[in-house]
Design an enzyme around this catalytic site. Structure first.
Site, mmCIF file in Angstrom:
data_model
loop_
_atom_site.group_PDB
_atom_site.id
_atom_site.type_symbol
_atom_site.label_atom_id
_atom_site.label_comp_id
_atom_site.label_asym_id
_atom_site.label_seq_id
_atom_site.Cartn_x
_atom_site.Cartn_y
_atom_site.Cartn_z
ATOM 1 N N LYS A 70 0.827 -1.206 0.000
ATOM 2 C CA LYS A 70 0.000 0.000 0.000
ATOM 3 C C LYS A 70 0.861 1.256 0.000
ATOM 4 C CE LYS A 70 -1.975 2.222 3.514
ATOM 5 N NZ LYS A 70 -1.945 3.640 3.101
ATOM 6 N N LEU A 103 -3.967 -0.067 7.902
ATOM 7 C CA LEU A 103 -2.806 0.809 7.892
ATOM 8 C C LEU A 103 -3.322 2.230 7.741
ATOM 9 C CD1 LEU A 103 -0.012 -0.826 5.648
ATOM 10 C CD2 LEU A 103 0.129 -0.317 8.091
ATOM 11 N N ASP A 104 -2.706 3.168 8.443
ATOM 12 C CA ASP A 104 -3.121 4.562 8.343
ATOM 13 C C ASP A 104 -3.015 5.053 6.901
ATOM 14 O OD1 ASP A 104 -3.397 4.570 11.086
ATOM 15 O OD2 ASP A 104 -1.368 5.314 11.425
ATOM 16 N N LEU A 105 -3.748 6.112 6.607
ATOM 17 C CA LEU A 105 -3.713 6.715 5.280
ATOM 18 C C LEU A 105 -2.292 7.084 4.870
ATOM 19 C CD1 LEU A 105 -5.473 7.880 2.902
ATOM 20 C CD2 LEU A 105 -5.423 10.056 4.138
ATOM 21 N N SER A 107 0.484 5.744 6.079
ATOM 22 C CA SER A 107 1.422 4.630 6.242
ATOM 23 C C SER A 107 1.459 3.775 4.982
ATOM 24 C CB SER A 107 1.034 3.780 7.454
ATOM 25 O OG SER A 107 1.096 4.537 8.638
#
Length: 240
Positions: A70, A103-105, A107
Site C-alpha cells: 500500500k 494501515l493509516d492513510l 502509512s
C-alpha cells in the site's frame, strides 16, 4: 457440514468474521427466509439458503490471497463513501476480497487481501497477538535509553504500549530508520510511541505480518501468495 453462521458467511467471502457478526446483529441476514440475529446459529451452506440484505451468498468460494504494498494516500478499506482511493483500486476487479487489518492513510506497506474470513479474523484480531514488523523513519536520532523505553513500554491514553524488539537501523543527521516488532495492534501505535519519546515518525512502512514478508514488492503493486506462504497460513489456522 453445519457451522456457525458468521463463520460460514466469512468463509464464503462476505466479509471478515467480525463484520459478519455485526451484519447478523443488525438483522440483515436471513436463513431460509427467516431473519436471524443469534450469533450461535448453525447453518449448512450445502442445504441452507443464506442471504444478506436479500442477496444470496455463494455456497462456496475459491480462496484468494493477495499481498499488496500500500502506498501513502490509499485507505486500507474495501470502499470509501468520500470516493478516496483504497487498496481495492490496486488489484483487478472480480474476486470478492477485502483487506485484513488496517494501515493509516499516511502509512505504507503490507496489506493482505483475501476472501478467507477465518484467516482474516485470525490475523487481525488482537487476541491472537501475531507479530507485525515496521520500518519507521523518525526525526532525529533516538538514544539507546529511549529505545529501551519503547521496549519497556510507553503509557498511552489507552494503556501500556510496548515494542517486542527495536533496532536502530540507520542514523542520519536529520532522521533515523528504526525497525520495530510489535504484537499489539492499537490504533497508530508506532506513531504514538515514537511521538511520546520525542522522535515523531516521518515515514512508516509495514514489512511483515506474521509469516508474510513484503520483500521487494514495489509500492502500489500486488501479487498472489506463493504456495509455501499459503501453507504457512493454513498451519496457523490449524493451531488451537
Amino acid at each position: 457440514m453445519a457451522e456457525r453462521l458468521q463463520k460460514a458467511m466469512a468463509s464464503a467471502g462476505v466479509a471478515s468474521r467480525r463484520s459478519c457478526e455485526e451484519l447478523i446483529r443488525q438483522g440483515r441476514v436471513q436463513v431460509n427466509g427467516v431473519t436471524v440475529t443469534e450469533l450461535g446459529t448453525q447453518v449448512d451452506l450445502s442445504t441452507d439458503r443464506v442471504t444478506v440484505d436479500g442477496r444470496p451468498i455463494p455456497r462456496q468460494a475459491s480462496a484468494v490471497y493477495l499481498m499488496v504494498n500500500k502506498p501513502r494516500g490509499f485507505l486500507s478499506t474495501a470502499r470509501d463513501e468520500r470516493g478516496r482511493p483504497t487498496v481495492m483500486d490496486l488489484v483487478p476487479p472480480g474476486d470478492r476480497v477485502y483487506p485484513v487489518g488496517r494501515l493509516d492513510l499516511d502509512s505504507e506497506g503490507l496489506i493482505l487481501l483475501t476472501n478467507d474470513g477465518e484467516l482474516a479474523n485470525l490475523l487481525a484480531h488482537p487476541r491472537y497477538e501475531h507479530e507485525k514488523e515496521y520500518r519507521a523513519l523518525v526525526q532525529g536520532v533516538p538514544c539507546e535509553a529511549l529505545l529501551q523505553k519503547l521496549r519497556q513500554g510507553i503509557d498511552l491514553e489507552d494503556g501500556l504500549a510496548t515494542a517486542d524488539r527495536v533496532l536502530l537501523e540507520q542514523a542520519g543527521p536529520q532522521a533515523s530508520w528504526l525497525r520495530l516488532v510489535l504484537h499489539q495492534g492499537r490504533k497508530r501505535q508506532v506513531r504514538r510511541m515514537c511521538e511520546a519519546i520525542g522522535h515523531p515518525v516521518q515515514r512508516l512502512i509495514r514489512v511483515r505480518v506474521g509469516p508474510l514478508e513484503l520483500g521487494d514488492l514495489p509500492s502500489g503493486h500486488y501479487r498472489s501468495l506463493t504456495r509455501p506462504e499459503i501453507d504457512q497460513l493454513m498451519r496457523m489456522k490449524e493451531k488451537p
